[in-house]
Motif scaffolding. Sequence first.
Motif, short mmCIF file in Angstrom:
data_model
loop_
_atom_site.label_atom_id
_atom_site.label_comp_id
_atom_site.label_asym_id
_atom_site.label_seq_id
_atom_site.Cartn_x
_atom_site.Cartn_y
_atom_site.Cartn_z
N SER A 260 19.02 38.74 48.44
CA SER A 260 20.27 39.18 49.07
C SER A 260 20.88 40.28 48.22
CB SER A 260 21.26 38.02 49.23
OG SER A 260 21.75 37.60 47.97
N ASN A 261 21.48 41.24 48.90
CA ASN A 261 22.16 42.34 48.22
C ASN A 261 23.47 42.61 48.96
OD1 ASN A 261 22.25 44.66 46.31
ND2 ASN A 261 22.22 45.84 48.21
N GLY A 262 24.56 42.59 48.22
CA GLY A 262 25.86 42.79 48.85
C GLY A 262 26.71 43.79 48.10
N ASN A 263 27.33 44.70 48.83
CA ASN A 263 28.28 45.66 48.26
C ASN A 263 29.65 45.41 48.88
OD1 ASN A 263 26.59 47.69 46.59
ND2 ASN A 263 25.44 47.46 48.49
N TYR A 264 30.66 45.31 48.05
CA TYR A 264 32.00 44.93 48.50
C TYR A 264 33.04 45.90 47.95
CZ TYR A 264 29.57 40.45 49.06
OH TYR A 264 28.67 39.46 49.39
N GLN A 265 33.93 46.34 48.83
CA GLN A 265 35.17 46.95 48.37
C GLN A 265 36.17 45.82 48.11
OE1 GLN A 265 36.22 49.52 51.65
NE2 GLN A 265 35.13 51.27 50.80
N ILE A 266 36.94 45.92 47.03
CA ILE A 266 37.96 44.92 46.75
C ILE A 266 39.22 45.30 47.51
CG2 ILE A 266 39.26 43.73 44.97
CD1 ILE A 266 36.19 43.33 44.90
N PRO A 267 39.73 44.43 48.39
CA PRO A 267 40.86 44.81 49.25
C PRO A 267 42.13 45.06 48.45
CG PRO A 267 40.39 42.46 49.43
CD PRO A 267 39.27 43.05 48.63
N ASN A 268 42.97 45.94 48.99
CA ASN A 268 44.19 46.36 48.31
C ASN A 268 45.43 45.70 48.92
OD1 ASN A 268 42.69 48.02 46.64
ND2 ASN A 268 42.93 49.81 47.97
N ASN A 269 46.42 45.51 48.07
CA ASN A 269 47.70 44.95 48.47
C ASN A 269 48.76 46.03 48.24
OD1 ASN A 269 49.84 43.34 49.16
ND2 ASN A 269 49.52 41.81 47.55
N PRO A 270 49.21 46.72 49.29
CA PRO A 270 50.13 47.85 49.11
C PRO A 270 51.50 47.40 48.61
CG PRO A 270 49.89 47.33 51.44
CD PRO A 270 48.89 46.48 50.72
N GLY A 271 52.21 48.35 47.99
CA GLY A 271 53.59 48.10 47.58
C GLY A 271 53.75 47.38 46.26
#
Length: 718
Positions: A260-271
């Motif tokens: 398995s190979n996974g690429n992830y963006q880490i989600p952002n919390n604005p403000g």
Amino acid sequence: MAAPQHHNAPSVPQKPQRHVAAGGSARRARRTAAAPTTPGSAEQTQAEAVAGQNARLDQARGNLLAADGANSYQMSRQLLESLPQGTNATLDKALLQAPGVSQDSAASGELHVRNEHANLQYRINGVMLPDGVGAFGQIIDTGIVGSMALITGALPAQYGLRTAGVLDIQTKADAFNNSGSIGVYGGSHGTFTTSVDYGGTIGQTQYYVSGRYFGSDVGIENPTPAYNAIHDRTDQEKGFAYVSTAIDPTSRLTYIGGVSNGNYQIPNNPGQPPAFTAFGISNFDSALLNERQQEFNQFNVVAYQKSADGLDYQIAYFNRYSQLHFTPDPVGDLVFNGVASDVYRQSTINGIQEDTSYKLGFAHTLKFGFSVSAERSLVNNGSTVLPLDDAGNPVDAPLSLFDSSTNTGYMFSSYIADEWKITNQLTLNAGLRFDQMWQYVDANQLSPRISLTWKPSDGTTFHAGYARNFTPPEQVLAAPTNLALVQNTTAQPAVTANDPVLPERSHVFDVGVTQKVYAIPGLEVGMDAYYKIATDLLDDGQFGAAYVLTAFNYAKGINEGVELTATYNHDNLHLYGNVAVARQVATNVVSNQYLFDPDELAYIANNYVYTDHAQALTASVGGWYQWHNTKFSASLIYGSGLRDGFANTGTVPPYTQVNVGVSHDFNIVAPNKPTTVRFDIVNLFDSVYQIRDGSGIGVFAPQYGPRHGFYAGITQKF
């Protein structure tokens, strides 16, 4: 029983509890696995013979590793395909339908069994898969599962190391009839997945291969309640291969491999408000952060199995390679957190596992075996930090630090047990297990196990058991940190104590009963209660922006709970329901104390606190109805909320999530090669709920459950 079954696992060698085919019977495996293209042909006869032999060996393997006296909650292939989203859902989502399994965020391990953090063992066809280093990668695709059982309670001696639960996966047994399928599925949140699989029989060899791509704009839980997450794309690929060759009528050689190979963006919390000035920047928009994580996993198993004259054994070589790389936003992380950490973890494990069962007459079955493994791990942390002046104030002069830890560790385990059939109704299983670890800490333990299974009448099963357990920490999570490197910087902890992570030692008591309700044909109910006392209770947490976990110990821990289950099967209607009431508390952090603030550390030292993954009430309900070629399904999960606040003294609000689905088979190509079209709704009522709120022990950021989504797909068998 097609719906999930909650069994105590009595030791009846000729009737194993483990399902070897989708519907749970070896006879069905023999029917479906040998479906040929030309009735009556030599090819058909050969395929049927091979399928029959493999079904017998599957049954023998089930006897070899039967979970005598423990809880075994069965989940058939039919159940997995009938849940909303079917096998397009990840394995952890399917497991939420089992009793005592609670939902968590990806950063905290996806799920918890009986309020434990991690400590879940995965086995494929009886062989234990070693731990990986990933925080949220799912290495096993649901599509390869023929059946699986979640085994909990006082485990028999052959099960050790990871003991909160054993997920015993049997690969598809009806996949070798020279056919396959291809499917596409997708919908809301930019979700798209495609899969293909094919299996067949050539001479004495059965084989099966599968592959899947998955992409979504919500790869990790959204840190905000908004419908769409910011910077949360994921792209994942998975592959699986199975090859089994009959050497003679009583033995076979099997290869199992997955990647398995996974690429992830880490989600952002604005403000979010900036806290530091770095590179001359003091005003950074948190919605523009660019953190990423890549995870790669690969495993291989080669197993030889023999079954003849009352002797069954399997010896397997296993290998697993695992890699994780978290890439920070070099400026943004420094502005918000005072540290930007580039984290790399790598682990390579090689080992051998052997299990043997020998029948000593009718009354006794002797079981014994061993496992030995070597792990080479590497943990790198390259951090950019800000120095502190004499007054303790940060100075905008970023500097780079590098901390690295490598280790070669070894594990050795052995066991012996006697399964004594005292009467036709009463079975005693008693055994001893020895575990030795040589890692960052060297330790061992001799662990007695004993259980009784009593079947006073057909349809009634009682069990009671005791197990002494020894649980080593995952080697990469126990790697030491060089605190001297970060002194007088913004990464300097307020606490300097840094004792090594220790193995957990525990006593587990478990008692339960299942009962078929003959007044209502098709109804089976069950209850199970457990109590665990732990020394050096292991726990993990995310203590920084990097989506990686770090282990620590509580000096003492108590884990207790009661689970109620029910299944109902009548004609085309299949229903199930589970309720679990549980409590886990612990006191006094005795390793990696630097991860905690001084006030919190002092409070925990003098009080029992709830662990962050303790949930008081967990429930799941679901079922499906088959109407001609159309199937209607629904599932529900409920949680009273995980812990939050100072020292986990609070609780996030309770939640309910309902999913529904409908599928229909069209006979377009051929009667036995259906075209399946499905439509699913996740979170039907668009319930907005928090899994985490960003507070609590080892919790870095908030996470919300999935918003409602609409998904459709088509699968063609060929």
